[in-house]
Motif scaffolding. Sequence first.
Motif, short mmCIF file in Angstrom:
data_model
loop_
_atom_site.label_atom_id
_atom_site.label_comp_id
_atom_site.label_asym_id
_atom_site.label_seq_id
_atom_site.Cartn_x
_atom_site.Cartn_y
_atom_site.Cartn_z
N GLY A 1 0.79 -1.23 0.00
CA GLY A 1 0.00 0.00 0.00
C GLY A 1 0.82 1.27 0.00
O GLY A 1 0.41 2.28 -0.55
N SER A 2 1.99 1.22 0.60
CA SER A 2 2.81 2.43 0.70
C SER A 2 3.89 2.51 -0.36
O SER A 2 4.65 3.48 -0.40
CB SER A 2 3.45 2.50 2.09
N HIS A 3 3.95 1.52 -1.24
CA HIS A 3 4.99 1.50 -2.27
C HIS A 3 4.74 2.59 -3.31
O HIS A 3 3.60 2.87 -3.66
CB HIS A 3 5.04 0.12 -2.94
N CYS B 1 6.42 -4.93 -6.75
CA CYS B 1 6.87 -6.19 -7.34
C CYS B 1 7.19 -7.15 -6.20
O CYS B 1 7.72 -6.74 -5.16
CB CYS B 1 8.12 -5.94 -8.18
N VAL B 2 6.88 -8.40 -6.40
CA VAL B 2 7.21 -9.39 -5.37
C VAL B 2 8.71 -9.38 -5.10
O VAL B 2 9.14 -9.65 -3.98
CB VAL B 2 6.70 -10.80 -5.77
N CYS B 3 9.50 -9.00 -6.08
CA CYS B 3 10.95 -8.92 -5.89
C CYS B 3 11.33 -7.84 -4.88
O CYS B 3 12.37 -7.93 -4.23
CB CYS B 3 11.66 -8.69 -7.22
N ASP B 4 10.48 -6.82 -4.73
CA ASP B 4 10.72 -5.77 -3.73
C ASP B 4 10.26 -6.19 -2.33
O ASP B 4 10.64 -5.57 -1.35
CB ASP B 4 9.98 -4.49 -4.12
N LEU B 5 9.44 -7.20 -2.25
CA LEU B 5 8.86 -7.61 -0.98
C LEU B 5 9.66 -8.70 -0.28
O LEU B 5 9.79 -8.69 0.94
CB LEU B 5 7.42 -8.10 -1.19
N THR B 6 10.20 -9.62 -1.03
CA THR B 6 10.84 -10.79 -0.43
C THR B 6 12.09 -10.47 0.37
O THR B 6 12.38 -11.12 1.37
CB THR B 6 11.16 -11.85 -1.50
N ASP B 7 12.84 -9.46 -0.05
CA ASP B 7 14.09 -9.13 0.65
C ASP B 7 13.87 -8.55 2.03
O ASP B 7 14.78 -8.54 2.85
CB ASP B 7 14.92 -8.14 -0.19
N ARG C 1 3.97 -9.93 -14.82
CA ARG C 1 4.60 -9.16 -15.89
C ARG C 1 5.99 -9.76 -16.12
O ARG C 1 6.91 -9.49 -15.36
CB ARG C 1 4.73 -7.69 -15.53
N GLY C 2 6.08 -10.58 -17.12
CA GLY C 2 7.34 -11.28 -17.37
C GLY C 2 7.60 -12.28 -16.26
O GLY C 2 6.77 -13.12 -15.95
N THR C 3 8.74 -12.15 -15.62
CA THR C 3 9.15 -13.07 -14.55
C THR C 3 8.47 -12.76 -13.23
O THR C 3 8.28 -13.65 -12.40
CB THR C 3 10.68 -12.98 -14.34
N TRP C 4 8.11 -11.51 -13.00
CA TRP C 4 7.65 -11.06 -11.70
C TRP C 4 6.14 -10.83 -11.64
O TRP C 4 5.50 -10.58 -12.65
CB TRP C 4 8.35 -9.76 -11.31
N VAL C 5 5.62 -10.87 -10.41
CA VAL C 5 4.22 -10.54 -10.16
C VAL C 5 4.20 -9.21 -9.41
O VAL C 5 4.97 -9.00 -8.48
CB VAL C 5 3.50 -11.62 -9.33
N TYR C 6 3.33 -8.32 -9.85
CA TYR C 6 3.16 -7.00 -9.22
C TYR C 6 1.83 -7.01 -8.48
O TYR C 6 0.82 -7.47 -9.00
CB TYR C 6 3.19 -5.88 -10.26
#
Length: 117
Positions: free
Chosen positions: A54-56, A62-68, A95-100
């Motif tokens: 919500g605050s992004h 992107c899930v890539c921004d969340l997992t770390d 979207r391609g490799t990632w889920v947003y």
Amino acid sequence: MALPLVSRGKDAQAGACCAPIARQPLSEGDATELAVLLKAVADPVRLRLLSMIGSHAGGEACVCDLTDAFELTAPTISHHLKVLRTAGLIDGERRGTWVYYWIVPETVNRLGALFAR
């Protein structure tokens, strides 16, 4: 801007929406629906994920921004995201490799309005 509350229960057919619990008792249908939302956010990881999405910047993450941000495996993060998505609190798109993911404002506002006066 607050979005209108929409009930999906029996009251939706009559055009009614659920009132905050401080104003009147919840119907059985509304209580059942809201319990699903409350259960979905009653986990610290899911609550943090919801907040991060919500605050992004741009309103989606992107899930890539969340997992770390977590010391959890990718499948565990995926499970928590699935719970939030199943409850209707977030939605997503590959979207391609990632889920947003992004917040579903109507559902999140419904949950927030539950405790408003």
